[in-house]
Write an enzyme that holds these catalytic residues in place. Structure first.
Site, mmCIF file in Angstrom:
data_model
loop_
_atom_site.group_PDB
_atom_site.id
_atom_site.type_symbol
_atom_site.label_atom_id
_atom_site.label_comp_id
_atom_site.label_asym_id
_atom_site.label_seq_id
_atom_site.Cartn_x
_atom_site.Cartn_y
_atom_site.Cartn_z
ATOM 1 N N ASN A 144 -74.792 -26.533 71.657
ATOM 2 C CA ASN A 144 -74.551 -25.510 72.683
ATOM 3 C C ASN A 144 -75.919 -24.959 73.074
ATOM 4 O OD1 ASN A 144 -73.870 -23.348 74.263
ATOM 5 N ND2 ASN A 144 -73.069 -22.086 72.576
ATOM 6 N N LYS A 149 -76.680 -23.012 75.400
ATOM 7 C CA LYS A 149 -76.629 -21.664 75.990
ATOM 8 C C LYS A 149 -77.480 -21.636 77.261
ATOM 9 C CE LYS A 149 -75.988 -19.898 71.376
ATOM 10 N NZ LYS A 149 -75.772 -18.737 70.548
ATOM 11 N N HIS A 165 -66.349 -18.937 73.669
ATOM 12 C CA HIS A 165 -67.493 -18.636 72.786
ATOM 13 C C HIS A 165 -67.577 -17.120 72.615
ATOM 14 C CE1 HIS A 165 -71.587 -18.209 71.325
ATOM 15 N NE2 HIS A 165 -71.504 -19.475 70.960
ATOM 16 N N GLU A 213 -69.931 -15.156 72.711
ATOM 17 C CA GLU A 213 -70.768 -14.469 73.715
ATOM 18 C C GLU A 213 -69.976 -14.247 75.004
ATOM 19 O OE1 GLU A 213 -74.094 -17.172 73.453
ATOM 20 O OE2 GLU A 213 -74.443 -16.458 71.419
ATOM 21 N N GLU A 224 -66.420 -20.031 64.417
ATOM 22 C CA GLU A 224 -67.764 -19.481 64.515
ATOM 23 C C GLU A 224 -67.740 -18.002 64.131
ATOM 24 O OE1 GLU A 224 -70.411 -22.027 67.169
ATOM 25 O OE2 GLU A 224 -69.563 -20.478 68.432
ATOM 26 N N GLY A 249 -76.613 -17.250 65.695
ATOM 27 C CA GLY A 249 -77.955 -16.875 66.119
ATOM 28 C C GLY A 249 -78.638 -15.880 65.202
ATOM 29 N N SER A 303 -75.494 -20.712 62.869
ATOM 30 C CA SER A 303 -76.756 -20.972 62.176
ATOM 31 C C SER A 303 -76.719 -22.235 61.313
ATOM 32 C CB SER A 303 -77.182 -19.751 61.346
ATOM 33 O OG SER A 303 -77.364 -18.631 62.195
ATOM 34 N N GLY A 358 -76.112 -24.085 67.923
ATOM 35 C CA GLY A 358 -76.858 -23.385 68.965
ATOM 36 C C GLY A 358 -78.342 -23.672 68.848
HETATM 37 C C1 PEP Z 1 -73.392 -21.094 68.896
HETATM 38 O O1 PEP Z 1 -73.912 -20.445 69.786
HETATM 39 O O2 PEP Z 1 -72.327 -21.665 69.101
HETATM 40 C C2 PEP Z 1 -74.100 -21.183 67.617
HETATM 41 C C3 PEP Z 1 -73.463 -21.671 66.592
HETATM 42 O O3 PEP Z 1 -75.401 -20.724 67.601
HETATM 43 P P1 PEP Z 1 -76.425 -20.833 66.373
HETATM 44 O O4 PEP Z 1 -76.318 -22.229 65.812
HETATM 45 O O5 PEP Z 1 -77.763 -20.566 66.992
HETATM 46 O O6 PEP Z 1 -76.025 -19.801 65.385
#
Ligand code: PEP
Length: 250
Positions: free
Chosen positions: A9, A11, A95, A97, A167, A173, A212, A233
């Site tokens: 992803n 973003k 998501h 966000e 998630e 993040g 993460s 991400g």
């Molecule tokens: C995401 O945005 O779906 C995500 C998992 O981000 P990150 O891996 O940066 O935590």
């Protein structure tokens, strides 16, 4: 045996040149990944470039959002048909966000899933709890509520060929990852919940972990029985890290 999916992803990151460089790196190493399917979910303006660069490579691509509308006076929106015009296979829906920053609620996310699926896209349906919800011991209630909105709209069968991404919001993040045991517990809860409604759907649905995930923690997470891949991400923006996670799938 469920196929492992490692989906990036991106973003709102990248430029035409940085994406070319990133995909050159991913393509160069993808042949060493034996079991996992790789996919990248790109910002809308870059889908044409991604399509051109990934066509015929075996690496899939998709988008990060879509409209529930088919066409018309919806300024700024992008339809499922438009994504299909660029041969997108996947689209992320719900998501955290989008939920927290753009007010997408459970009902809207369920509708997006339904619209994407009916159009022939594979939606990646994101669910997960905030830190406050985890600390209040309502993680399962939250995840169940998010999934129930979809089941109420479309029935459980709509998940058989879909993808769920668990998630935890507190892990996205932040550099804080759910432990393999914490993640597995929620994945097992989701699969058991679906099995109550339809055992075949529960067996088939791919449940990804996101939050993460990185080359150092991927193997332990992906080794868990109900973790069928990752939604990545930050680490998907570096070809070496993204490939290392793909390799960790075995
Ligand atoms: C995401 O945005 O779906 C995500 C998992 O981000 P990150 O891996 O940066 O935590």
């Amino acid at each position: 045996m469920r196929q492992v999916l490692i989906a990036g992803n991106w973003k709102m990151n990248g430029s035409r040149s940085s994406i070319r460089e990133l995909l050159d790196g991913v393509k160069a190493g993808a042949g060493e990944i034996k079991s996992a399917e790789l996919a990248v979910c790109a910002p809308f303006p870059y889908l044409a470039d991604v399509q051109e660069q990934l066509n015929g490579t075996g690496i899939s691509w998709g988008a990060q959002n879509l409209s529930t509308e088919e066409k018309g006076a919806f300024t700024g929106e992008v339809s499922a048909a438009m994504l299909l015009d660029f041969d997108c296979k996947y689209v992320i829906v719900g998501h955290s966000e989008r939920r927290s920053l753009y007010g997408e609620d459970d009902a809207l996310v369920a509708k997006k899933y339904a619209v994407a699926r009916k159009a022939g896209l594979k939606p990646i349906f994101c669910v997960g709890e905030t830190l406050e919800e985890r600390e209040s011991n309502v993680t399962e209630d939250v995840v169940a509520r998010q999934i129930d909105a979809l089941i109420a709209l479309e029935g459980v069968a709509a998940l058989a060929d879909g993808v769920i991404a668990y998630e935890p919001v507190w892990a996205i993040g932040t550099g804080k990852t759910a432990s393999p045991e914490q993640a597995q517990a929620v994945h097992a809860f989701i699969r058991a919940k679906l099995a109550n409604a339809d055992a075949a759907v529960a067996e088939k649905v791919q449940i990804l972990y996101g939050g993460s995930m990185n080359p150092a923690n991927a193997a332990d997470l992906l080794a868990m029985a109900d973790i069928d891949g990752g939604l990545i991400g930050g680490a998907s923006l570096k070809a070496d890290d993204f490939l290392a996670i793909g390799k960790a799938a075995g």
